[in-house]
Write a protein that holds these residues in place. Structure first.
Motif, PDB file in Angstrom:
ATOM      1  N   LEU A  95      49.142  70.671  25.999  1.00  0.00           N
ATOM      2  CA  LEU A  95      48.770  70.607  24.583  1.00  0.00           C
ATOM      3  C   LEU A  95      48.102  69.274  24.255  1.00  0.00           C
ATOM      4  O   LEU A  95      47.182  69.224  23.428  1.00  0.00           O
ATOM      5  CB  LEU A  95      50.011  70.802  23.718  1.00  0.00           C
ATOM      6  N   LYS A 118      45.653  78.241  22.743  1.00  0.00           N
ATOM      7  CA  LYS A 118      44.589  77.320  22.353  1.00  0.00           C
ATOM      8  C   LYS A 118      43.191  77.816  22.711  1.00  0.00           C
ATOM      9  O   LYS A 118      42.225  77.465  22.030  1.00  0.00           O
ATOM     10  CB  LYS A 118      44.821  75.954  23.020  1.00  0.00           C
ATOM     11  N   LYS A 137      53.903  70.726  26.613  1.00  0.00           N
ATOM     12  CA  LYS A 137      53.462  69.603  25.798  1.00  0.00           C
ATOM     13  C   LYS A 137      52.364  68.802  26.493  1.00  0.00           C
ATOM     14  O   LYS A 137      51.485  68.247  25.828  1.00  0.00           O
ATOM     15  CB  LYS A 137      54.653  68.694  25.479  1.00  0.00           C
ATOM     16  N   VAL A 140      50.075  78.074  26.858  1.00  0.00           N
ATOM     17  CA  VAL A 140      49.222  77.142  26.125  1.00  0.00           C
ATOM     18  C   VAL A 140      47.771  77.614  26.129  1.00  0.00           C
ATOM     19  O   VAL A 140      47.079  77.547  25.101  1.00  0.00           O
ATOM     20  CB  VAL A 140      49.347  75.732  26.724  1.00  0.00           C
ATOM     21  N   ARG A 175      44.351  68.697  22.461  1.00  0.00           N
ATOM     22  CA  ARG A 175      44.172  67.827  21.291  1.00  0.00           C
ATOM     23  C   ARG A 175      43.121  66.762  21.584  1.00  0.00           C
ATOM     24  O   ARG A 175      42.314  66.415  20.718  1.00  0.00           O
ATOM     25  CB  ARG A 175      45.502  67.182  20.908  1.00  0.00           C
TER      26      ARG A 175
END
Length: 475
Positions: free
Chosen positions: A256, A288, A253, A284, A260
């Motif tokens: 991430l 991504k 997280k 990740v 973002r």
């Protein structure tokens, strides 16, 4: 610039004729007949306020301020010298121009004056070793949208006691010295220095340029006690190297949140990503930024091998002790962990002695040195063949810690070979260098108790954030 220097020198000469300073710090006036008035002048100590007077050919302090720190719609008034508890200080009155309408602090729209508040002080950059204060009676605005609010002034923001110029002055010095030392040198508090750094970081993060980023490095550092980690993302392009983002913890997280914040367009433009073999990071990055060439960090691979050698050594020391054998591996840890090129004469002699015995720790060290040849290959196919052969030999060595490393390298075979696909264009050593600077920042401040303080310090030191153009800048 030359005219300014001449005027400053003229001002200094005038001040030298008007004021004299004793070793005790008191001021007295000097007349033409010095000997006759010596006793009387020593008794004429300046009181709390001393007003400067300008003579022909001299220059007032407000003339200098108008040249370096002019505020539109406001003029400088009386300049006074005060003797405070901490020493002498200059106070400069600020007066709004008669045609200047106050602006609302909420919506920044001009409005009528409601009333005036008591005089308020704003500390400015020290001048000639003296503390400088702007004194101004804040006006309240009868704003039709926000109601009655205090006006907005150009030299300070909100309820800050320091001027914005002085905050930038402190923030720049906080890059060179510890925050506590900056507070001590400029006779302020640690909290004021922190607020200045927070101002610089907030402004820099709002104006940071994120265009043209092609390569990033992802790593984590340990912070405080226990399992507290920080995830750090660096830009490691050849043209610019800096800290981009900080996140608390080292979870999926956490990374991430970086992507973002970074945005889809900039993520799609990435060409290289360097990280260690931490599984959440790998997942990740594959999700991504799968188009980027993901390169594993050589430093972490070497760290895993060194830990495996040390585990083999400790297990063999216990085995020799239980069997009553000679303690051959006593004080041999760094002989096995250091590269042979870095050995001292005594360590080389000790290594020759250990090689004569069939020790498991020595075999683990030789396997590590054999793997160093992997990084010197130029052909992708030959590098892959070498990696496969090395893993086969390690799996036959009956050295369980080294076998664990071999299984890990097999799982990440394709990511390891990306080092050769990049052809040495990206080096993970940059990431480790930034990590050392990050740890130095925390040590220089003797540790931070809150994550926010550490975040501000790392952004301020390693972020290479932009700064506005100001007069008080020291290279």
């Amino acid at each position: 610039m030359w005219e300014l220097c001449e005027t400053v020198c003229g001002f200094a000469k005038i001040c030298g004729r008007v004021l004299g300073v004793h070793r005790s710090g008191s001021f007295h006036t000097q007349g033409a007949a010095h000997d006759a008035s010596r006793v009387d002048s020593e008794r004429m100590v300046v009181t709390t306020h001393t007003r400067f007077s300008e003579t022909n050919g001299g220059m007032q302090i407000k003339t200098i301020l108008n040249r370096i720190q002019k505020h539109r719609g406001f003029v400088y008034g009386t300049v006074q010298l005060e003797e405070q508890v901490s020493g002498l200080a200059l106070t400069v009155d600020l007066v709004p121009h008669r045609r200047n309408r106050p602006r609302c602090a909420g919506c920044a729209q001009p409005g009528p004056v409601y009333d005036r508040l008591a005089p308020r002080r704003f500390e400015f950059v020290p001048l000639w070793g003296l503390r400088v204060f702007f004194v101004y009676m804040m006006r309240r605005v009868d704003c039709p949208h926000c109601g009655v609010t205090v006006e907005q002034v150009p030299w300070a923001d909100g309820k800050h006691q320091l001027t914005t110029t002085y905050q930038w002055f402190l923030a720049r010095w906080a890059k060179r010295l510890s925050w506590q030392e900056v507070a001590r040198v400029f006779d302020t508090s640690w909290d004021q220095v922190f607020r200045a750094v927070a101002l610089a970081v907030a402004w820099g993060r709002d104006h940071v340029d994120l265009t043209g980023i092609r390569a990033i490095g992802i790593d984590e550092i340990h912070w405080q006690h226990g399992s507290n980690f920080l995830t750090l993302v660096y830009q490691i392009d050849a043209t610019r190297k800096r800290l981009l983002w900080i996140g608390q913890h080292r979870r999926a997280k956490t990374l991430l949140r970086f992507f973002r914040w970074f945005g889809k367009e900039r993520t799609a433009a990435l060409g290289f990503i360097c990280s260690d073999m931490w599984q959440p990071y790998l997942k990740v990055v594959a999700k991504k930024a799968g188009q980027a060439l993901h390169i594993l960090d050589r430093f972490h691979i070497a760290t895993h091998m060194s830990e495996a050698i040390d585990q083999v050594r400790r297990a063999e020391v216990r085995s020799l002790r239980e069997r009553g054998r000679q303690p051959l591996l006593t004080r041999a840890r760094w002989v096995l962990l250091k590269r042979r090129a870095n050995h001292t004469r005594e360590q080389r002699a000790r290594l020759r002695e250990l090689v004569q015995h069939n020790l498991r720790a020595v075999r683990a060290m030789l396997l590590r040195e054999w793997f160093d040849d992997f990084w010197h290959y130029r052909s992708l196919d030959w590098a892959g063949a070498f990696l496969d052969e090395w893993c086969v030999q390690v799996m036959r060595s009956r050295l369980e810690p080294m076998k664990k490393v071999a299984r890990m390298l097999r799982r990440h075979r394709e990511l390891l070979l990306n080092w050769f696909r990049a052809r040495g264009a990206i080096s993970a050593a940059i990431v480790e260098g930034f990590n050392n600077k990050a740890k130095l920042t925390t040590r220089k401040a003797y540790g931070f108790r809150s994550y926010r303080c550490l975040e501000m310090a790392l952004y301020h030191t390693l972020g290479h954030l932009p700064e506005p153009e100001t007069t008080h800048r020291f290279r």
